[in-house]
Design a protein around this motif. Structure first.
Motif, PDB file in Angstrom:
ATOM      1  N   LYS A 212       0.797  -1.245   0.000  1.00 36.89           N
ATOM      2  CA  LYS A 212       0.000   0.000   0.000  1.00 36.89           C
ATOM      3  C   LYS A 212       0.830   1.296   0.000  1.00 36.89           C
ATOM      4  O   LYS A 212       0.302   2.371   0.244  1.00 36.89           O
TER       5      LYS A 212
ATOM      6  N   THR B 294      -9.092   2.835  -2.321  1.00 36.87           N
ATOM      7  CA  THR B 294      -8.433   4.033  -1.791  1.00 36.87           C
ATOM      8  C   THR B 294      -8.843   5.283  -2.541  1.00 36.87           C
ATOM      9  O   THR B 294      -9.161   5.226  -3.730  1.00 36.87           O
TER      10      THR B 294
ATOM     11  N   ALA C 130      -6.907   7.365  -3.462  1.00 34.42           N
ATOM     12  CA  ALA C 130      -5.829   7.636  -4.436  1.00 34.42           C
ATOM     13  C   ALA C 130      -6.282   7.359  -5.862  1.00 34.42           C
ATOM     14  O   ALA C 130      -5.670   7.806  -6.820  1.00 34.42           O
TER      15      ALA C 130
ATOM     16  N   PHE D 101     -10.067   7.291   2.733  1.00 31.12           N
ATOM     17  CA  PHE D 101      -9.294   8.521   2.681  1.00 31.12           C
ATOM     18  C   PHE D 101      -8.069   8.321   3.581  1.00 31.12           C
ATOM     19  O   PHE D 101      -7.304   7.368   3.309  1.00 31.12           O
ATOM     20  N   ASN D 102      -7.846   9.105   4.623  1.00 35.51           N
ATOM     21  CA  ASN D 102      -6.572   8.949   5.344  1.00 35.51           C
ATOM     22  C   ASN D 102      -6.758   8.419   6.759  1.00 35.51           C
ATOM     23  O   ASN D 102      -6.982   9.203   7.679  1.00 35.51           O
TER      24      ASN D 102
ATOM     25  N   ASN E  98       3.747   8.037   5.428  1.00 32.99           N
ATOM     26  CA  ASN E  98       2.512   8.757   5.717  1.00 32.99           C
ATOM     27  C   ASN E  98       2.737   9.716   6.874  1.00 32.99           C
ATOM     28  O   ASN E  98       3.624   9.503   7.710  1.00 32.99           O
TER      29      ASN E  98
ATOM     30  N   LEU F 299      10.221  16.986  11.283  1.00 30.39           N
ATOM     31  CA  LEU F 299       9.266  16.523  10.270  1.00 30.39           C
ATOM     32  C   LEU F 299       9.407  17.396   9.029  1.00 30.39           C
ATOM     33  O   LEU F 299       9.399  18.621   9.111  1.00 30.39           O
ATOM     34  N   ASN F 300       9.579  16.769   7.878  1.00 28.59           N
ATOM     35  CA  ASN F 300       9.541  17.528   6.617  1.00 28.59           C
ATOM     36  C   ASN F 300       8.090  17.835   6.288  1.00 28.59           C
ATOM     37  O   ASN F 300       7.274  16.915   6.215  1.00 28.59           O
ATOM     38  N   VAL F 301       7.781  19.117   6.137  1.00 24.67           N
ATOM     39  CA  VAL F 301       6.427  19.477   5.674  1.00 24.67           C
ATOM     40  C   VAL F 301       6.541  19.698   4.167  1.00 24.67           C
ATOM     41  O   VAL F 301       7.250  20.614   3.725  1.00 24.67           O
ATOM     42  N   PHE F 302       5.895  18.819   3.396  1.00 26.37           N
ATOM     43  CA  PHE F 302       6.096  18.842   1.938  1.00 26.37           C
ATOM     44  C   PHE F 302       5.311  19.983   1.277  1.00 26.37           C
ATOM     45  O   PHE F 302       4.264  19.781   0.695  1.00 26.37           O
TER      46      PHE F 302
ATOM     47  N   GLY G 283      -0.778  20.919   2.666  1.00 24.87           N
ATOM     48  CA  GLY G 283      -1.738  19.986   2.066  1.00 24.87           C
ATOM     49  C   GLY G 283      -2.910  19.675   2.991  1.00 24.87           C
ATOM     50  O   GLY G 283      -2.735  19.590   4.205  1.00 24.87           O
TER      51      GLY G 283
ATOM     52  N   ARG H  96      -6.143  17.063   3.857  1.00 19.97           N
ATOM     53  CA  ARG H  96      -6.617  15.703   3.648  1.00 19.97           C
ATOM     54  C   ARG H  96      -7.800  15.399   4.574  1.00 19.97           C
ATOM     55  O   ARG H  96      -8.044  16.145   5.525  1.00 19.97           O
TER      56      ARG H  96
ATOM     57  N   TYR I 181      -8.646  13.137   7.235  1.00 17.81           N
ATOM     58  CA  TYR I 181      -8.155  12.132   8.191  1.00 17.81           C
ATOM     59  C   TYR I 181      -9.350  11.515   8.906  1.00 17.81           C
ATOM     60  O   TYR I 181     -10.238  12.232   9.354  1.00 17.81           O
TER      61      TYR I 181
ATOM     62  N   VAL J  39      -1.894  19.886   7.061  1.00 19.90           N
ATOM     63  CA  VAL J  39      -0.751  19.265   7.736  1.00 19.90           C
ATOM     64  C   VAL J  39      -0.456  20.007   9.049  1.00 19.90           C
ATOM     65  O   VAL J  39      -0.315  19.399  10.113  1.00 19.90           O
TER      66      VAL J  39
ATOM     67  N   ASP K 180       1.747  14.537  -4.967  1.00 21.77           N
ATOM     68  CA  ASP K 180       0.791  15.024  -3.964  1.00 21.77           C
ATOM     69  C   ASP K 180      -0.222  15.966  -4.605  1.00 21.77           C
ATOM     70  O   ASP K 180       0.145  16.749  -5.487  1.00 21.77           O
TER      71      ASP K 180
HETATM   72  C1  WQD Z   1      -0.764  13.421   3.915  1.00 20.03           C
HETATM   73  C2  WQD Z   1      -0.295  14.866   3.850  1.00 20.03           C
HETATM   74  C3  WQD Z   1       1.655  15.201   2.504  1.00 20.03           C
HETATM   75  C4  WQD Z   1       4.410  13.015   5.166  1.00 20.03           C
HETATM   76  C5  WQD Z   1      -1.625   8.199   0.970  1.00 20.03           C
HETATM   77  C6  WQD Z   1      -2.152   7.304  -0.100  1.00 20.03           C
HETATM   78  C7  WQD Z   1      -3.546   6.869   0.215  1.00 20.03           C
HETATM   79  C8  WQD Z   1      -3.616   6.254   1.583  1.00 20.03           C
HETATM   80  C9  WQD Z   1      -3.090   7.258   2.602  1.00 20.03           C
HETATM   81  C10 WQD Z   1      -3.376   3.873   1.270  1.00 20.03           C
HETATM   82  C11 WQD Z   1       0.132  15.297   2.454  1.00 20.03           C
HETATM   83  C12 WQD Z   1       1.943  15.554   3.968  1.00 20.03           C
HETATM   84  C13 WQD Z   1       3.274  13.581   4.615  1.00 20.03           C
HETATM   85  C14 WQD Z   1       5.465  13.861   5.613  1.00 20.03           C
HETATM   86  C15 WQD Z   1       4.181  15.789   4.950  1.00 20.03           C
HETATM   87  N1  WQD Z   1      -2.891   5.049   1.640  1.00 20.03           N
HETATM   88  N2  WQD Z   1       3.168  14.942   4.519  1.00 20.03           N
HETATM   89  N3  WQD Z   1       5.306  15.216   5.489  1.00 20.03           N
HETATM   90  O1  WQD Z   1      -0.414  10.968   0.437  1.00 20.03           O
HETATM   91  O2  WQD Z   1      -2.630  11.853   1.380  1.00 20.03           O
HETATM   92  O3  WQD Z   1      -2.349   9.408   0.983  1.00 20.03           O
HETATM   93  O4  WQD Z   1      -1.742   7.555   2.210  1.00 20.03           O
HETATM   94  O5  WQD Z   1      -4.478   3.607   0.942  1.00 20.03           O
HETATM   95  O6  WQD Z   1      -3.921   5.927  -0.751  1.00 20.03           O
HETATM   96  O7  WQD Z   1      -2.194   8.042  -1.311  1.00 20.03           O
HETATM   97  O8  WQD Z   1      -1.093  10.500   2.832  1.00 20.03           O
HETATM   98  O9  WQD Z   1       0.002  10.735   4.999  1.00 20.03           O
HETATM   99  O10 WQD Z   1       1.454  10.439   2.932  1.00 20.03           O
HETATM  100  O11 WQD Z   1       0.256  12.614   3.318  1.00 20.03           O
HETATM  101  O12 WQD Z   1       4.076  17.009   4.839  1.00 20.03           O
HETATM  102  O13 WQD Z   1       6.532  13.419   6.107  1.00 20.03           O
HETATM  103  O14 WQD Z   1       0.852  15.019   4.697  1.00 20.03           O
HETATM  104  O15 WQD Z   1       2.286  16.122   1.634  1.00 20.03           O
HETATM  105  O16 WQD Z   1      -0.248  16.654   2.273  1.00 20.03           O
HETATM  106  P1  WQD Z   1      -1.583  10.794   1.327  1.00 20.03           P
HETATM  107  P2  WQD Z   1       0.225  11.017   3.554  1.00 20.03           P
END
Ligand code: WQD
Length: 335
Positions: free
Chosen positions: A85, A125, A127, A178-179, A200, A216-219, A230, A232, A234, A270, A296
């Motif tokens: 996954k 998912t 995704a 979702f998340n 994640n 923590l890297n904030v992307f 970003g 999401r 949760y 985030v 993303d």
């Molecule tokens: C969430 C937010 C990142 C890590 C994925 C899959 C989805 C499901 C859940 C399986 C985004 C930000 C993340 C970090 C960050 N998995 N982030 N720093 O990408 O929304 O979904 O996982 O089913 O299918 O696509 O989840 O938790 O990776 O990211 O800033 O170190 O956190 O950019 O905005 P995502 P995520």
């Protein structure tokens, strides 16, 4: 008497769903090949359910073994969690994802049809939607897979649609998650994969808390969102697991195929999640604003109306409770 086969039942979502089935005195049997979960989950689940867990260390690609398990345990329905996954991992090794996710599902579906079994829940998912045109996202939103992981889920969804068209006695629910974050209230099971490359957000926050990374890297903080980070949807793992139990009831009583978006319907950034986790834990999470992560999207959250109406299910935990349960899992297990 019903009996539900949970493939990947010792994984994050599978184990929490098993805990709820046990609480409801619903019989289940687990198959898992333990590639992405610790064997200790068996004892922990038995502590929660206060009963021996009936399981087989089997790979879903072993069709023969599945037929035997279905027959001997008088299985009446299947929830298929077993899959690889990680989005980033799927980009690096797509063939492995097609082999495990697609071939594994075909093996399971063949075992079911050999056994005359036609009640099926599939773990999909959000995704599959890729970069959404707009939010909230309903089940009619176009599909736009951005990575092999999402592509495997779409291929399986298409296979299920063809099966349903060929034989209308099948009853199939496709749950698009979702998340999921958080942990069981006991603190005994939570999001603790063996394959740590799945970066994640919540597991990354926990790596900062337990000192395996310093910040923590904030992307990216230049998205068109309230604070630039970003957004999401949760959802508490217990709410997501509850959705499987209600969808199982629905599948047992109906035929046909349905898609359901399983989310809260609320978008959280985030920085909002980090702030909530800090409030719950009293722990300051050092961050570094980094570049956006490839693949993303800016904003992604669900319209859960169909699941609310048809499954009579809705999420009922807020972000604070999600972070609280995740924090309890950390302190109870010092992961
Ligand atoms: C969430 C937010 C990142 C890590 C994925 C899959 C989805 C499901 C859940 C399986 C985004 C930000 C993340 C970090 C960050 N998995 N982030 N720093 O990408 O929304 O979904 O996982 O089913 O299918 O696509 O989840 O938790 O990776 O990211 O800033 O170190 O956190 O950019 O905005 P995502 P995520």
């Amino acid at each position: 008497m019903t009996c539900t086969l949970l493939t990947g039942g010792f994984g994050y979502i599978g184990s929490h769903t098993a805990a709820i089935l046990a609480e409801n005195n619903q019989k289940f049997v687990i198959v898992d090949n333990f590639t992405n979960c610790k064997k200790d989950v068996v004892n922990r689940l038995e502590k929660i359910t206060k009963q021996k867990v009936n399981f087989f260390e089997v790979d879903v690609r072993d069709t023969e073994a599945l037929v035997k398990i279905i027959k001997e345990n008088k299985v009446t329905s299947v929830i298929h969690f077993a899959a690889l996954k990680s989005v980033s991992d799927s980009i690096m090794r797509p063939l492995e994802y097609y082999e495990v996710n697609v071939k594994g599902t075909i093996s399971l579906l063949k075992a079911m049809s050999y056994s005359g079994l036609k009640k099926f829940l599939f773990s999909s998912t959000a995704a599959v939607y890729g970069e959404p045109d707009s939010c909230p996202i309903d089940e009619k939103h176009k599909l736009n897979p951005l990575n092999p992981y999402a592509q495997t889920k779409i291929i399986i969804e298409k296979i299920l649609q063809d099966i349903s068209k060929a034989d209308n006695e099948w009853s199939i629910a496709i749950l698009r998650y979702f998340n999921p974050i958080g942990a069981h209230q006991s603190g005994l099971i939570g999001d603790d994969p063996l394959l740590k490359e799945n970066s994640n957000l919540m597991p990354e926050i926990i790596k900062v808390v337990n000192g395996s990374i310093n910040y923590l890297n904030v992307f990216g903080n230049d998205y068109e969102t309230s604070d630039g980070t970003g957004v999401r949807d949760y959802i508490h793992i217990m709410d997501l697991s509850e959705a499987h139990v209600t969808a199982l009831e629905y599948v047992n009583k109906n035929t046909g195929l349905n898609f359901f978006n399983i989310g809260t319907g609320k978008g959280v950034s985030v920085l909002e999640l980090i702030k909530t986790f800090e409030k719950v834990s009293g722990f300051r999470i050092p961050i570094k604003i980094s570049n956006r992560r490839k693949g993303d999207c800016a904003v992604c959250f669900a319209d859960p109306k169909k699941a609310n109406d048809i499954l009579d299910w809705k999420s009922n935990h807020d972000l604070y409770q999600m972070c609280e349960s995740a924090w309890k899992f950390v302190i109870k297990n010092r992961i």
